[in-house]
Design an enzyme around this catalytic site. Structure first.
Site, mmCIF file in Angstrom:
data_model
loop_
_atom_site.group_PDB
_atom_site.id
_atom_site.type_symbol
_atom_site.label_atom_id
_atom_site.label_comp_id
_atom_site.label_asym_id
_atom_site.label_seq_id
_atom_site.Cartn_x
_atom_site.Cartn_y
_atom_site.Cartn_z
ATOM 1 N N ASN A 132 0.811 -1.215 0.000
ATOM 2 C CA ASN A 132 0.000 0.000 0.000
ATOM 3 C C ASN A 132 0.845 1.266 0.000
ATOM 4 O O ASN A 132 0.567 2.206 -0.747
ATOM 5 C CB ASN A 132 -0.937 0.001 1.208
ATOM 6 C CG ASN A 132 -2.113 -0.930 1.035
ATOM 7 O OD1 ASN A 132 -2.494 -1.263 -0.085
ATOM 8 N ND2 ASN A 132 -2.694 -1.370 2.138
ATOM 9 N N VAL A 133 1.878 1.313 0.841
ATOM 10 C CA VAL A 133 2.705 2.511 0.931
ATOM 11 C C VAL A 133 3.486 2.728 -0.361
ATOM 12 O O VAL A 133 3.441 3.799 -0.978
ATOM 13 C CB VAL A 133 3.674 2.439 2.129
ATOM 14 C CG1 VAL A 133 4.636 3.629 2.125
ATOM 15 C CG2 VAL A 133 2.902 2.415 3.439
ATOM 16 N N GLY A 134 4.210 1.694 -0.804
ATOM 17 C CA GLY A 134 5.043 1.826 -1.990
ATOM 18 C C GLY A 134 4.242 2.059 -3.257
ATOM 19 O O GLY A 134 4.590 2.903 -4.084
ATOM 20 N N ASP B 98 9.120 -5.489 -6.221
ATOM 21 C CA ASP B 98 8.605 -6.295 -5.111
ATOM 22 C C ASP B 98 8.909 -7.752 -5.407
ATOM 23 O O ASP B 98 8.875 -8.182 -6.573
ATOM 24 C CB ASP B 98 7.096 -6.097 -4.959
ATOM 25 C CG ASP B 98 6.596 -6.512 -3.579
ATOM 26 O OD1 ASP B 98 6.243 -5.607 -2.790
ATOM 27 O OD2 ASP B 98 6.564 -7.719 -3.279
ATOM 28 N N ARG C 258 2.999 -3.043 10.865
ATOM 29 C CA ARG C 258 2.560 -3.291 12.233
ATOM 30 C C ARG C 258 1.147 -3.867 12.281
ATOM 31 O O ARG C 258 0.308 -3.560 11.459
ATOM 32 C CB ARG C 258 2.572 -1.984 13.047
ATOM 33 C CG ARG C 258 3.937 -1.566 13.492
ATOM 34 C CD ARG C 258 3.856 -0.565 14.623
ATOM 35 N NE ARG C 258 3.164 0.657 14.254
ATOM 36 C CZ ARG C 258 2.820 1.591 15.128
ATOM 37 N NH1 ARG C 258 3.076 1.432 16.411
ATOM 38 N NH2 ARG C 258 2.213 2.695 14.728
ATOM 39 N N ASN D 78 12.464 -6.918 9.872
ATOM 40 C CA ASN D 78 12.652 -5.938 8.804
ATOM 41 C C ASN D 78 14.120 -5.625 8.561
ATOM 42 O O ASN D 78 14.515 -5.276 7.445
ATOM 43 C CB ASN D 78 11.859 -4.673 9.099
ATOM 44 C CG ASN D 78 10.374 -4.847 8.784
ATOM 45 O OD1 ASN D 78 9.987 -5.820 8.152
ATOM 46 N ND2 ASN D 78 9.565 -3.914 9.229
ATOM 47 N N THR E 295 10.691 2.014 5.876
ATOM 48 C CA THR E 295 10.408 0.807 6.662
ATOM 49 C C THR E 295 10.643 1.036 8.150
ATOM 50 O O THR E 295 11.628 1.667 8.555
ATOM 51 C CB THR E 295 11.295 -0.350 6.165
ATOM 52 O OG1 THR E 295 11.016 -0.573 4.780
ATOM 53 C CG2 THR E 295 11.044 -1.623 6.949
ATOM 54 N N HIS F 91 10.798 8.296 15.274
ATOM 55 C CA HIS F 91 9.505 8.089 14.610
ATOM 56 C C HIS F 91 8.812 6.939 15.319
ATOM 57 O O HIS F 91 9.066 5.766 15.060
ATOM 58 C CB HIS F 91 9.726 7.764 13.137
ATOM 59 C CG HIS F 91 8.449 7.496 12.399
ATOM 60 N ND1 HIS F 91 7.416 8.405 12.340
ATOM 61 C CD2 HIS F 91 8.020 6.417 11.685
ATOM 62 C CE1 HIS F 91 6.427 7.911 11.624
ATOM 63 N NE2 HIS F 91 6.776 6.696 11.217
#
Length: 311
Positions: A14-16, A35, A84, A97, A121, A177
């Site tokens: 989703n993010v990438g 990916d 997460r 990760n 990440t 973060h």
């Protein structure tokens, strides 16, 4: 591919995937979306390209299952890894990760030796420090996205509580973060005026609390997965700063070597971002309490990083 700038996004989740779409829409360059699930990258690339005629952009997105496709990239964005789940902290993700990042960084080092590397990440500060160590890149060319997102979240929450347009708010957040972030009301403005002119101390404290917990709040709503719309916007903003050599100031996770009295750990601070990556660390005049929080945040990260590197 026809644009001069080559931008690679590793991780087509989703993010990438959403970040690749935003980068194409901004016409910042041609994009390679990578990916290990090759069909996922190729499918999202095709979908983004199909939107080009409707939205009026000519950038091309290529999907690949081979990380060697980042060869010659000017900018590499790393979003791959596990997300997460409810009840999971960013630190819980550390070892899994880190293993994913280690394998990728060794390939990025060879395939795109001149790239600016933006880490997304989680746990972000630790992954940024690890990427810097593994690639051997100069510190200016490796930074993490975190504080750009956290400041935007702080601004949104303040907008809601103060009844002010979100575009009128200049929000400032430093630190790690995650739960160790440090929103800075003293450096935050509404319509160019101090935040204290718009909100009382109790309301500001509530906004800070909500900002620190915002990521976990969104995770709890989703049930499976984490935020990606705002993170992808923050990624695109940073890619644009590099691609356009805008020299704009953004909060990023960066390796400090004496700035803020800290050394040897990546942590969120305001930096000037341009074509070469981080061009300058902006040192705010923190008071004793703010400095103490930043030191504590950095020391906690250093302990985790030392443990990680000892594995």
């Amino acid at each position: 591919m026809g644009f001069a700038m080559k931008i690679s996004v590793i991780g087509a989740g989703n993010v990438g995937g959403t970040a690749a779409m935003r980068i194409a829409q901004e016409r910042l360059g041609d994009v390679v979306l990578v990916d290990i699930a090759e069909g996922l990258a190729k499918g999202k690339a095709a979908d983004i390209n199909d939107a080009g005629n409707v939205l009026g952009y000519d950038c091309r997105v290529e999907g690949s299952g081979d990380i060697s496709a980042v060869n010659g990239s000017d900018i590499v964005v790393f979003t791959a890894g596990l997300a997460r789940k409810p009840g999971m902290t960013r630190e819980d993700l550390l070892n899994k990760n880190a293993a994913i990042l280690k394998e990728a960084c060794l390939k990025i080092k060879d395939a795109a030796p001149g790239a600016v590397l933006i880490i997304v990440t989680n746990p972000l500060d630790l992954m940024t420090a690890l990427a810097l160590r593994l690639t051997g890149f100069s510190r200016g060319r490796v930074f993490g996205m975190g504080m750009t997102l956290d400041a935007s979240r702080f601004a949104n929450i303040l907008s809601e509580m103060a009844g002010a347009p979100v575009s009128s708010i200049g929000a400032c957040v430093i630190g790690s973060h995650g739960e160790g972030m440090i929103p800075l009301p003293r450096f935050t403005t509404v319509n160019g005026k101090p935040l204290s002119a718009s909100m009382d101390a109790d309301a500001v404290e509530e906004a800070v609390r909500r900002t620190v917990g915002r990521g976990q709040e969104i995770v709890s709503y989703f049930g499976n997965g984490s935020a990606y719309i705002a993170p992808s916007a923050a990624i695109c903003d940073l890619v644009k700063a590099v691609a356009m050599d805008s020299r704009r100031i953004r909060g990023v996770s960066f390796m400090l070597e004496g700035e803020y009295g800290l050394r040897g750990m990546c942590i969120g601070v305001p930096c000037r971002i341009g074509r070469s990556g981080v061009q300058e660390v902006i040192e705010l005049e923190l008071d004793a309490a703010e400095s103490g929080k930043l030191r504590a945040s950095a020391e906690g990260l250093k302990k985790l990083f030392s443990a990680l590197c000892a594995v």
